[in-house]
Design a protein around this motif. Structure first.
Motif, PDB file in Angstrom:
ATOM      1  N   ALA A 219       1.439   7.907  -9.635  1.00 24.35           N
ATOM      2  CA  ALA A 219       0.892   8.153 -10.913  1.00 24.35           C
ATOM      3  C   ALA A 219       1.189   7.028 -11.772  1.00 24.35           C
ATOM      4  CB  ALA A 219       1.014   9.424 -11.440  1.00 24.35           C
ATOM      5  N   GLU A 220       2.345   6.374 -11.572  1.00 26.42           N
ATOM      6  CA  GLU A 220       2.818   5.359 -12.557  1.00 26.42           C
ATOM      7  C   GLU A 220       2.446   3.988 -12.293  1.00 26.42           C
ATOM      8  OE1 GLU A 220       7.078   6.340 -12.826  1.00 26.42           O
ATOM      9  OE2 GLU A 220       6.782   7.946 -14.159  1.00 26.42           O
ATOM     10  N   GLY A 221       1.777   4.042 -11.143  1.00 21.23           N
ATOM     11  CA  GLY A 221       1.167   2.553 -10.895  1.00 21.23           C
ATOM     12  C   GLY A 221       1.480   1.876  -9.401  1.00 21.23           C
ATOM     13  N   ASN A 222       2.575   2.788  -8.856  1.00 17.39           N
ATOM     14  CA  ASN A 222       2.883   1.941  -7.546  1.00 17.39           C
ATOM     15  C   ASN A 222       2.068   2.261  -6.244  1.00 17.39           C
ATOM     16  OD1 ASN A 222       5.743   2.437  -8.994  1.00 17.39           O
ATOM     17  ND2 ASN A 222       5.793   0.736  -7.370  1.00 17.39           N
ATOM     18  N   THR A 223       2.152   1.557  -5.360  1.00  9.39           N
ATOM     19  CA  THR A 223       1.407   1.819  -4.078  1.00  9.39           C
ATOM     20  C   THR A 223       2.298   2.481  -3.101  1.00  9.39           C
ATOM     21  OG1 THR A 223       0.056  -0.226  -4.330  1.00  9.39           O
ATOM     22  CG2 THR A 223       0.051   0.787  -1.929  1.00  9.39           C
TER      23      THR A 223
ATOM     24  N   PRO B 179      -6.818  -5.434  -3.570  1.00 12.82           N
ATOM     25  CA  PRO B 179      -5.749  -5.145  -2.299  1.00 12.82           C
ATOM     26  C   PRO B 179      -4.518  -5.788  -2.390  1.00 12.82           C
ATOM     27  CG  PRO B 179      -8.230  -6.279  -1.798  1.00 12.82           C
ATOM     28  CD  PRO B 179      -7.954  -6.184  -3.401  1.00 12.82           C
ATOM     29  N   VAL B 180      -3.716  -4.796  -1.911  1.00 12.84           N
ATOM     30  CA  VAL B 180      -2.105  -5.167  -1.901  1.00 12.84           C
ATOM     31  C   VAL B 180      -2.033  -5.551  -0.649  1.00 12.84           C
ATOM     32  CG1 VAL B 180      -1.369  -3.044  -1.947  1.00 12.84           C
ATOM     33  CG2 VAL B 180      -0.062  -4.836  -2.739  1.00 12.84           C
ATOM     34  N   ILE B 181      -2.282  -4.902   0.420  1.00 18.83           N
ATOM     35  CA  ILE B 181      -2.355  -5.036   1.925  1.00 18.83           C
ATOM     36  C   ILE B 181      -3.713  -5.336   2.534  1.00 18.83           C
ATOM     37  CG2 ILE B 181      -1.781  -4.004   4.199  1.00 18.83           C
ATOM     38  CD1 ILE B 181       0.508  -2.602   2.667  1.00 18.83           C
ATOM     39  N   GLN B 182      -3.860  -6.210   3.191  1.00 15.32           N
ATOM     40  CA  GLN B 182      -4.866  -6.787   3.783  1.00 15.32           C
ATOM     41  C   GLN B 182      -4.576  -7.319   5.254  1.00 15.32           C
ATOM     42  OE1 GLN B 182      -6.186  -9.752   0.795  1.00 15.32           O
ATOM     43  NE2 GLN B 182      -8.414  -8.817   1.003  1.00 15.32           N
TER      44      GLN B 182
ATOM     45  N   ILE C 288      -5.217  -1.564   2.099  1.00 20.60           N
ATOM     46  CA  ILE C 288      -4.974  -0.690   1.104  1.00 20.60           C
ATOM     47  C   ILE C 288      -4.701  -1.367  -0.278  1.00 20.60           C
ATOM     48  CG2 ILE C 288      -2.587   0.700   0.373  1.00 20.60           C
ATOM     49  CD1 ILE C 288      -2.033   0.741   3.519  1.00 20.60           C
ATOM     50  N   ASN C 289      -5.350  -0.868  -1.063  1.00 17.40           N
ATOM     51  CA  ASN C 289      -5.339  -1.202  -2.494  1.00 17.40           C
ATOM     52  C   ASN C 289      -4.176  -0.934  -3.307  1.00 17.40           C
ATOM     53  OD1 ASN C 289      -7.991  -2.588  -2.711  1.00 17.40           O
ATOM     54  ND2 ASN C 289      -8.981  -0.586  -2.657  1.00 17.40           N
ATOM     55  N   THR C 290      -3.844  -1.394  -4.483  1.00 24.90           N
ATOM     56  CA  THR C 290      -2.932  -1.243  -5.447  1.00 24.90           C
ATOM     57  C   THR C 290      -3.092   0.110  -5.801  1.00 24.90           C
ATOM     58  OG1 THR C 290      -4.287  -2.258  -7.522  1.00 24.90           O
ATOM     59  CG2 THR C 290      -2.221  -3.574  -6.369  1.00 24.90           C
ATOM     60  N   ASN C 291      -1.980   0.985  -6.013  1.00 22.80           N
ATOM     61  CA  ASN C 291      -1.952   2.520  -6.678  1.00 22.80           C
ATOM     62  C   ASN C 291      -2.370   3.208  -5.714  1.00 22.80           C
ATOM     63  OD1 ASN C 291      -3.193   4.075  -9.489  1.00 22.80           O
ATOM     64  ND2 ASN C 291      -1.169   4.051  -8.633  1.00 22.80           N
ATOM     65  N   GLU C 292      -2.806   2.858  -4.318  1.00 21.39           N
ATOM     66  CA  GLU C 292      -3.214   4.003  -3.305  1.00 21.39           C
ATOM     67  C   GLU C 292      -1.995   4.682  -2.988  1.00 21.39           C
ATOM     68  OE1 GLU C 292      -6.747   3.846  -0.856  1.00 21.39           O
ATOM     69  OE2 GLU C 292      -6.283   1.886  -0.648  1.00 21.39           O
ATOM     70  N   TYR C 293      -2.280   6.021  -2.514  1.00 23.52           N
ATOM     71  CA  TYR C 293      -1.148   6.792  -1.811  1.00 23.52           C
ATOM     72  C   TYR C 293      -1.769   7.171  -0.468  1.00 23.52           C
ATOM     73  CZ  TYR C 293       2.273  10.588  -1.644  1.00 23.52           C
ATOM     74  OH  TYR C 293       3.340  11.468  -1.391  1.00 23.52           O
ATOM     75  N   VAL C 294      -0.969   6.569   0.449  1.00 19.46           N
ATOM     76  CA  VAL C 294      -1.566   6.586   1.931  1.00 19.46           C
ATOM     77  C   VAL C 294      -0.272   7.359   2.825  1.00 19.46           C
ATOM     78  CG1 VAL C 294      -2.305   5.322   3.770  1.00 19.46           C
ATOM     79  CG2 VAL C 294      -3.026   4.444   1.476  1.00 19.46           C
ATOM     80  N   ALA C 295      -0.938   8.045   3.743  1.00 14.71           N
ATOM     81  CA  ALA C 295       0.002   8.663   4.647  1.00 14.71           C
ATOM     82  C   ALA C 295      -0.560   7.815   6.067  1.00 14.71           C
ATOM     83  CB  ALA C 295      -0.318  10.069   4.940  1.00 14.71           C
ATOM     84  N   LEU C 296       0.545   7.463   6.819  1.00 14.74           N
ATOM     85  CA  LEU C 296       0.243   6.998   8.281  1.00 14.74           C
ATOM     86  C   LEU C 296       0.661   7.983   9.208  1.00 14.74           C
ATOM     87  CD1 LEU C 296       1.387   3.273   7.955  1.00 14.74           C
ATOM     88  CD2 LEU C 296      -0.964   4.059   7.719  1.00 14.74           C
ATOM     89  N   MET C 297      -0.098   8.502  10.153  1.00 13.94           N
ATOM     90  CA  MET C 297       0.235   9.574  10.948  1.00 13.94           C
ATOM     91  C   MET C 297      -0.122   9.227  12.594  1.00 13.94           C
ATOM     92  SD  MET C 297      -1.017  13.199   9.397  1.00 13.94           S
ATOM     93  CE  MET C 297       0.111  13.951  10.454  1.00 13.94           C
ATOM     94  N   GLY C 298       0.279   9.633  13.395  1.00 11.95           N
ATOM     95  CA  GLY C 298       0.072   9.517  14.898  1.00 11.95           C
ATOM     96  C   GLY C 298       1.221  10.022  15.613  1.00 11.95           C
ATOM     97  N   PRO C 299       0.841  10.371  17.016  1.00 11.33           N
ATOM     98  CA  PRO C 299       1.655  10.879  18.011  1.00 11.33           C
ATOM     99  C   PRO C 299       2.820   9.745  18.468  1.00 11.33           C
ATOM    100  CG  PRO C 299      -0.400  10.601  18.894  1.00 11.33           C
ATOM    101  CD  PRO C 299      -0.596  10.322  17.737  1.00 11.33           C
ATOM    102  N   SER C 300       3.850  10.262  19.159  1.00 10.47           N
ATOM    103  CA  SER C 300       4.609   9.337  19.763  1.00 10.47           C
ATOM    104  C   SER C 300       3.733   8.241  20.635  1.00 10.47           C
ATOM    105  CB  SER C 300       5.555   9.930  20.522  1.00 10.47           C
ATOM    106  OG  SER C 300       6.418   9.264  21.110  1.00 10.47           O
ATOM    107  N   GLY C 301       4.028   6.878  20.339  1.00  8.98           N
ATOM    108  CA  GLY C 301       3.337   5.791  21.270  1.00  8.98           C
ATOM    109  C   GLY C 301       2.064   5.515  20.480  1.00  8.98           C
TER     110      GLY C 301
END
Length: 247
Positions: free
Chosen positions: A193-197, A4-7, A32-45
């Motif tokens: 792919a090179e290792g970043n979150t 985990p890089v974010i808890q 969120i773990n290291t080397n994950e690729y995450v999208a945060l979505m949501g409507p206004s508010g």
């Protein structure tokens, strides 16, 4: 092996607007773990902008715990948060946020000034990351001499120059056309792919589809958190067979 890089545990954020309390986040749980690729979505508010500010250590929560790379940043003061941002997080913004009078090289090298890196090393590292995003021949250009896509590549190079743990991108394709948006998202895929979150905040479903995991927020809560369907199918050796059955 990823860790985990974010808890985040029971994270809340409440704003006081005169006599009114606005509950922007209501007990968020997120890992969120290291080397994950995450999208945060949501409507206004939905709370996604508030969550982005907390993830980027630009604000502190009202309650709850946020551990970044093993360190609890929930109660840090502004000086400590600034240090964490410079060391751990690379930011990419919709409006690029480049200094107009500085060259491409100088813009990218700027975070290294605050890190106390020598000028020679700053320039070498800035040139290296500019080359990695395809702008090694644009180091002397200023922002007004570049296209929108090139300016966003400069912003991505600036985010990478400190070798951060996390790349946090806020609507990174909002000011770009479709073709250029796809090119920018391909760069994020390469970075992951090179290792970043990589964490991308977006309201555009086609942009979110580039991520491996999509977290949707609504009314301050996590509404859903799931693997991208296309990524999940591609990792399943029987996905074509299953797709055929569904036709």
């Amino acid at each position: 092996m990823s860790h985990p890089v974010i808890q985040i545990h029971d994270l809340t954020k409440t704003y006081i607007m005169g006599q009114t309390k606005v509950h922007a986040l209501r007990g968020i749980e997120l890992l969120i773990n290291t080397n994950e690729y995450v999208a945060l979505m949501g409507p206004s508010g939905s709370g996604k902008s508030t969550l982005m500010n907390l993830l980027g250590c630009l604000d502190t929560p009202t309650a709850g715990r946020y551990a970044l790379d093993g360190k609890d940043v929930s109660k840090m003061d502004d000086t400590e948060l600034a240090r964490i941002r410079n060391e751990k997080i690379g930011f990419v913004f919709q409006t690029f946020n480049l200094l107009p009078r500085q060259t491409t090289l100088e813009n990218v090298a700027l975070p290294l000034v605050y890190a106390g890196i020598s000028r020679k090393e700053r320039e070498a590292r800035a040139h290296e990351v500019l080359t990695s995003v395809g702008l090694g021949d644009r180091t002397g250009h200023r922002p007004n001499e570049l296209s929108g896509g090139q300016r966003q590549r400069v912003a991505i190079a600036r985010a990478l120059v400190n070798n951060p743990k996390i790349i946090l991108a806020d609507e990174p394709t909002g000011n770009l056309d479709t073709k250029t948006s796809i090119e920018i998202m391909e760069i994020f895929e390469k970075i992951q792919a090179e290792g970043n979150t990589v964490i991308v905040v977006t309201h555009e479903p086609d942009i979110a589809e580039h991520a491996h995991r999509i977290v949707r927020l609504r009314d301050g809560y996590v509404e859903s958190d799931e693997r991208n369907k296309e990524i999940r199918l591609a990792s399943d050796p029987d996905h074509r067979y299953k797709q055929g059955l569904s036709l």
